[in-house]
Design a protein around this motif. Structure first.
Motif, mmCIF file in Angstrom:
data_model
loop_
_atom_site.group_PDB
_atom_site.id
_atom_site.type_symbol
_atom_site.label_atom_id
_atom_site.label_comp_id
_atom_site.label_asym_id
_atom_site.label_seq_id
_atom_site.Cartn_x
_atom_site.Cartn_y
_atom_site.Cartn_z
ATOM 1 N N GLN A 237 0.828 -1.198 0.000
ATOM 2 C CA GLN A 237 0.000 0.000 0.000
ATOM 3 C C GLN A 237 0.867 1.254 0.000
ATOM 4 O OE1 GLN A 237 -3.804 0.298 0.235
ATOM 5 N NE2 GLN A 237 -2.802 2.009 -0.772
ATOM 6 N N LEU A 238 2.074 1.195 0.600
ATOM 7 C CA LEU A 238 2.985 2.338 0.572
ATOM 8 C C LEU A 238 3.344 2.697 -0.860
ATOM 9 C CD1 LEU A 238 3.360 1.807 3.648
ATOM 10 C CD2 LEU A 238 5.770 2.356 3.341
ATOM 11 N N GLN A 239 3.614 1.677 -1.668
ATOM 12 C CA GLN A 239 3.973 1.934 -3.061
ATOM 13 C C GLN A 239 2.798 2.519 -3.836
ATOM 14 O OE1 GLN A 239 5.424 -2.233 -3.195
ATOM 15 N NE2 GLN A 239 7.127 -1.411 -4.406
ATOM 16 N N CYS A 240 1.581 2.046 -3.542
ATOM 17 C CA CYS A 240 0.402 2.596 -4.216
ATOM 18 C C CYS A 240 0.209 4.072 -3.876
ATOM 19 C CB CYS A 240 -0.841 1.797 -3.821
ATOM 20 S SG CYS A 240 -0.890 0.123 -4.483
ATOM 21 N N PHE A 241 0.363 4.424 -2.589
ATOM 22 C CA PHE A 241 0.258 5.829 -2.200
ATOM 23 C C PHE A 241 1.330 6.664 -2.893
ATOM 24 C CE2 PHE A 241 -1.862 4.643 2.058
ATOM 25 C CZ PHE A 241 -3.117 4.956 1.569
ATOM 26 N N GLY A 242 2.569 6.135 -2.927
ATOM 27 C CA GLY A 242 3.660 6.872 -3.547
ATOM 28 C C GLY A 242 3.490 7.040 -5.040
ATOM 29 N N GLU A 243 3.058 5.967 -5.703
ATOM 30 C CA GLU A 243 2.906 6.005 -7.162
ATOM 31 C C GLU A 243 1.921 7.073 -7.619
ATOM 32 O OE1 GLU A 243 1.771 2.104 -8.316
ATOM 33 O OE2 GLU A 243 3.793 1.256 -8.129
ATOM 34 N N CYS A 244 0.871 7.312 -6.826
ATOM 35 C CA CYS A 244 -0.122 8.290 -7.260
ATOM 36 C C CYS A 244 0.441 9.706 -7.256
ATOM 37 C CB CYS A 244 -1.385 8.197 -6.403
ATOM 38 S SG CYS A 244 -1.238 8.854 -4.741
ATOM 39 N N VAL A 245 1.618 9.872 -6.637
ATOM 40 C CA VAL A 245 2.270 11.186 -6.607
ATOM 41 C C VAL A 245 3.393 11.273 -7.642
ATOM 42 C CG1 VAL A 245 3.715 12.710 -5.209
ATOM 43 C CG2 VAL A 245 1.711 11.629 -4.191
ATOM 44 N N TYR A 246 4.228 10.215 -7.749
ATOM 45 C CA TYR A 246 5.408 10.336 -8.618
ATOM 46 C C TYR A 246 5.292 9.614 -9.955
ATOM 47 C CZ TYR A 246 6.770 5.788 -6.555
ATOM 48 O OH TYR A 246 6.810 4.487 -6.117
ATOM 49 N N CYS A 247 4.285 8.757 -10.152
ATOM 50 C CA CYS A 247 4.114 8.091 -11.443
ATOM 51 C C CYS A 247 3.082 8.843 -12.268
ATOM 52 C CB CYS A 247 3.684 6.632 -11.250
ATOM 53 S SG CYS A 247 5.039 5.536 -10.817
ATOM 54 N N ILE A 248 3.550 9.687 -13.155
ATOM 55 C CA ILE A 248 2.679 10.487 -14.010
ATOM 56 C C ILE A 248 3.500 10.907 -15.226
ATOM 57 C CG2 ILE A 248 3.233 12.672 -12.860
ATOM 58 C CD1 ILE A 248 0.188 13.343 -13.205
ATOM 59 N N ASN A 249 2.827 11.077 -16.352
ATOM 60 C CA ASN A 249 3.541 11.373 -17.599
ATOM 61 C C ASN A 249 3.855 12.853 -17.785
ATOM 62 O OD1 ASN A 249 3.676 8.702 -18.567
ATOM 63 N ND2 ASN A 249 1.575 8.815 -19.311
ATOM 64 N N ASN A 250 3.205 13.716 -17.033
ATOM 65 C CA ASN A 250 3.473 15.150 -17.164
ATOM 66 C C ASN A 250 3.684 15.754 -15.772
ATOM 67 O OD1 ASN A 250 0.808 14.867 -16.336
ATOM 68 N ND2 ASN A 250 -0.042 15.508 -18.292
ATOM 69 N N ASP A 251 4.170 16.955 -15.744
ATOM 70 C CA ASP A 251 4.539 17.575 -14.477
ATOM 71 C C ASP A 251 3.384 18.426 -13.951
ATOM 72 O OD1 ASP A 251 5.923 18.421 -12.287
ATOM 73 O OD2 ASP A 251 7.180 19.855 -13.363
ATOM 74 N N MET A 252 2.309 17.761 -13.537
ATOM 75 C CA MET A 252 1.156 18.507 -13.045
ATOM 76 C C MET A 252 1.445 19.165 -11.706
ATOM 77 S SD MET A 252 -2.138 16.259 -14.219
ATOM 78 C CE MET A 252 -3.173 17.691 -14.023
ATOM 79 N N LEU A 253 2.314 18.549 -10.906
ATOM 80 C CA LEU A 253 2.674 19.155 -9.630
ATOM 81 C C LEU A 253 3.472 20.437 -9.860
ATOM 82 C CD1 LEU A 253 2.639 18.949 -6.563
ATOM 83 C CD2 LEU A 253 4.708 17.554 -6.693
#
Length: 384
Positions: A64-80
């Protein structure tokens, strides 16, 4: 000197949850609906499932830690990064809303990530964004996250306390805990909560994010109310992943923008004063075909890393070697029980390494990072 444990240590990473996850059959055991229904034969409606033990047949090969982390750092564009670039408070707030929507990922019916063990960590980077998660409580399960981008002067602090409950034909998971996004260059802090995860068994099995998501910035007075859910009672017609909402000025209650769309497709923002509509989120561009994290520094991976603790179990699940998977999961759980007994015998109280934790009946769980910045990680995500 390299220990024998380090020589044999497996660091095993799996592909992130993405727009294509539901059509991926790699993780599914046979007859999954029948197996899921058999789990709850002796469970009473309203029961808290936080201590419910799952067989590896029902696990996705990641924590579950990886799932929480992925929703922040796994993305194709820099929305953050776009949140920080907005010229006006309204620009930045709408960018934060768009980014918040991007953190939702399609879940797969019938399987769930591993419940992290106490003290488990996940440390990963994407570009200048460094993310660190630690399991700060096991019963109940609570995860703390600290993410920083020192170059952009952005900081994120989350405290996630999921509470799944069984309701006869469904399981509803409410994710408690405050989430903060800080744009330090602008002196703005955005507070938000998370929608619920709803798993329906009948009449049609499906899983979806539902409920209210509120985002507010006290410094600018802007606030958003988003509602996630189905366009019909059972999700049989239309798209069950709808999102509707509004952005308004909390002091005057004036509605500035209306939000409408599907979080797995596109979401539009309508300027109430001008009527102009803009696409603020495109799921296909953002969370389709996501790249898997890779190990860039094997020696820098901590023994507490999720990909180490669950590595052999994840391999067994992907190989559908269920006998070996049960053995590996049992070994991890038995080791934790042994460590607990040893701490009790010594009269020791476990404390997190990376966070200061507070709990109260009124405010629930809260956490604050010990260090100002998260260091670069030995696990990184390639930038497209």
């Amino acid at each position: 000197m390299v220990s024998e444990e380090e020589k044999t240590r497996v660091v095993f990473l799996t592909k992130p949850l993405s727009l294509e996850s539901e059509s991926n059959g790699d993780y599914r055991a046979p007859n999954i609906l029948k197996r899921v229904l058999s789990l709850f034969t002796n469970v009473r409606p309203g029961s808290d499932l936080t201590r419910f033990q799952l067989s590896p047949l029902f696990n996705i090969p990641k924590s579950q830690l990886q799932c929480f982390g992925e929703c922040v750092y796994c993305i194709n564009n820099d929305m953050l990064g776009n949140c920080n670039k907005g010229e006006t408070p309204k620009d930045r707030f709408t960018a934060v809303v768009s980014w918040s929507i991007s953190t939702l990922r399609p879940m797969i019916f019938g399987i769930a990530p591993y419940n992290p063990i106490l003290g488990e960590t996940h440390h990963a980077s994407r570009g200048n964004l460094n993310v660190l998660l630690e399991q700060i409580s096991h019963h109940p399960p609570v995860t703390a996250m600290h993410a920083t981008d020192e170059k952009s002067n952005v900081e994120m602090i989350w405290c996630n306390h999921p509470t799944p409950k069984f309701y006869g034909t469904s399981v509803e998971t409410e994710v408690h805990g405050k989430r903060e996004l800080k744009l330090l260059n602008h002196g703005e802090t955005y507070e938000m909560n998370a929608p619920k995860l709803l798993i329906k068994f009948l009449p049609v099995p499906w899983v979806n994010w539902v409920g209210e998501n509120r985002i507010r910035c006290h410094e600018t007075g802007l606030e958003a109310e988003l509602y996630y859910g189905s366009s019909s009672l059972f999700g049989l017609r239309g798209n069950p992943r709808s999102v509707k909402g509004k952005i308004f000025d909390s002091s005057s209650l004036e509605i500035l923008y209306e939000i409408d769309g599907q979080w797995d497709r596109t979401v539009k923002l309508k300027d109430v004063s001008s009527g102009k509509e803009t696409v603020i989120y495109n799921a296909k561009e953002s969370i389709s075909g996501l790249k898997s994290p890779v190990v860039t520094d094997p020696k820098g991976v901590w023994p507490s890393e999720s990909a180490v603790i669950w590595g052999l179990l994840s391999q067994s699940i992907l190989n559908k070697d269920w006998g070996r998977a049960r053995e590996e999961k049992k070994e991890v759980e038995e080791k934790q029980r042994e460590l607990f007994r040893e701490r009790e015998a010594r009269g020791e109280t476990w404390a997190p390494k990376h966070f200061i934790v507070n709990y109260s009946k009124e405010g629930g769980w809260d956490c604050s990072p010990i260090h100002k910045w998260v260091p670069p990680a030995p696990i990184s995500v390639p930038i497209s």
